[in-house]
Motif scaffolding. Structure first.
Motif, short mmCIF file in Angstrom:
data_model
loop_
_atom_site.label_atom_id
_atom_site.label_comp_id
_atom_site.label_asym_id
_atom_site.label_seq_id
_atom_site.Cartn_x
_atom_site.Cartn_y
_atom_site.Cartn_z
N ALA A 11 0.83 -1.20 0.00
CA ALA A 11 0.00 0.00 0.00
C ALA A 11 0.87 1.25 0.00
O ALA A 11 1.98 1.27 0.55
CB ALA A 11 -0.91 0.00 1.23
N THR A 12 0.37 2.30 -0.62
CA THR A 12 1.03 3.61 -0.55
C THR A 12 0.06 4.60 0.08
O THR A 12 -1.14 4.33 0.19
CB THR A 12 1.43 4.12 -1.94
OG1 THR A 12 0.25 4.30 -2.74
CG2 THR A 12 2.37 3.15 -2.63
N ALA A 13 0.60 5.73 0.48
CA ALA A 13 -0.24 6.78 1.06
C ALA A 13 -1.27 7.25 0.03
O ALA A 13 -1.07 7.08 -1.17
CB ALA A 13 0.64 7.94 1.52
N TYR A 84 -2.67 1.95 3.64
CA TYR A 84 -1.31 2.35 4.01
C TYR A 84 -1.22 2.67 5.50
O TYR A 84 -0.32 2.18 6.20
CB TYR A 84 -0.87 3.57 3.19
CG TYR A 84 0.49 4.09 3.58
CD1 TYR A 84 1.66 3.49 3.10
CD2 TYR A 84 0.63 5.17 4.45
CE1 TYR A 84 2.91 3.95 3.47
CE2 TYR A 84 1.89 5.64 4.82
CZ TYR A 84 3.01 5.03 4.33
OH TYR A 84 4.25 5.48 4.70
N ARG A 88 0.17 0.66 9.55
CA ARG A 88 1.20 1.36 10.33
C ARG A 88 0.64 2.03 11.58
O ARG A 88 1.24 2.96 12.10
CB ARG A 88 1.91 2.39 9.44
CG ARG A 88 2.72 1.76 8.32
CD ARG A 88 3.09 2.75 7.24
NE ARG A 88 3.93 2.13 6.22
CZ ARG A 88 3.47 1.35 5.24
NH1 ARG A 88 2.16 1.10 5.15
NH2 ARG A 88 4.29 0.81 4.36
N SER A 126 4.98 8.11 0.65
CA SER A 126 5.19 6.93 -0.18
C SER A 126 4.45 7.00 -1.51
O SER A 126 4.74 6.23 -2.43
CB SER A 126 4.74 5.67 0.57
OG SER A 126 3.35 5.71 0.83
N ASP A 153 9.54 6.88 6.82
CA ASP A 153 8.26 6.92 6.12
C ASP A 153 8.21 8.03 5.07
O ASP A 153 7.24 8.11 4.31
CB ASP A 153 7.11 7.13 7.11
CG ASP A 153 6.89 5.91 7.99
OD1 ASP A 153 6.87 4.80 7.43
OD2 ASP A 153 6.74 6.08 9.22
#
Length: 206
Positions: A11-13, A84, A88, A126, A153
């Motif tokens: 996953a990305t932001a 994302y 986290r 990201s 990050d």
């Protein structure tokens, strides 16, 4: 019958940004804290917008502004619908008040304490978007990876990096390319030239 195995992509932001907010990329490339400033009343704008929040003038110019601020509040996120962030959690965010009068919603690096001074910077997340990040005043980037967000990050600047712009056929890309090379990038390439190397960074201009 065996069920097909699903492959979970990293996953990305979140990607979504307004066209105006995308201009923050220039500051992240140069490691400068730039914001819109009203040419009529000098108010610093955040988030980026089409008209001044104070006098409604549309004459807004991007310039480097004070990056010292006081952390007014912090929030620890324990739940998120965004994959994302969900991977986290918990994730630290906060609200920082600048002497310019602007208040910034920001990601908090380890060590930021409510009531204390912080330093604000524009860094790449990201997804290749420029975001506001706060760190304790006077401290270097924190390498602690036990808390999110941490310095790992985000990407700060493009020195020594191969930059990949998502848009390769616009005037904005040409200007950003020159800016990246002047800021220490070793090369600028298009998405179709990416090899997945560790030194590559995708930057979204659109």
């Amino acid at each position: 019958m065996n069920k097909p195995v699903s492959v979970i992509e990293p996953a990305t932001a979140p990607v979504a940004r307004s066209a105006t907010a995308s201009e923050l990329v220039r500051g992240a490339i140069q490691q400068k804290f730039i914001m819109q400033c009203c040419t009529q009343c000098a108010a610093v704008q955040y988030p980026p917008r089409e008209a001044c929040y104070q006098c409604l003038s549309v004459d807004l110019e991007w310039s480097e502004v004070e990056n010292k601020a006081q952390l007014l509040a912090s929030t620890l996120l324990h739940s998120s619908n965004e994959p994302y962030f969900a991977q986290r959690l918990p994730w630290h965010t906060g609200l920082a008040s600048s002497p310019t009068g602007a208040a910034f919603v920001c990601h908090l690096l380890p060590g930021c304490t409510v009531g204390n001074q912080v330093e604000l910077s524009l860094r790449f997340d990201s997804a290749g978007r420029a975001v506001v990040v706060a760190q304790p005043e006077g401290e270097a980037k924190d390498a602690d990876d036990s808390q999110h967000p941490n310095a790992e990050d985000f990407l700060w600047g493009v020195q020594g990096r191969v930059v990949i712009f998502d848009d390769v056929d616009s005037d904005r890309t040409e200007a950003a390319t020159q800016l990246a090379l002047a800021s220490g990038a070793v090369a600028v390439i298009g998405p179709d030239q990416a090899t997945g190397g560790a030194d590559e960074v995708m930057i979204r201009l659109g």
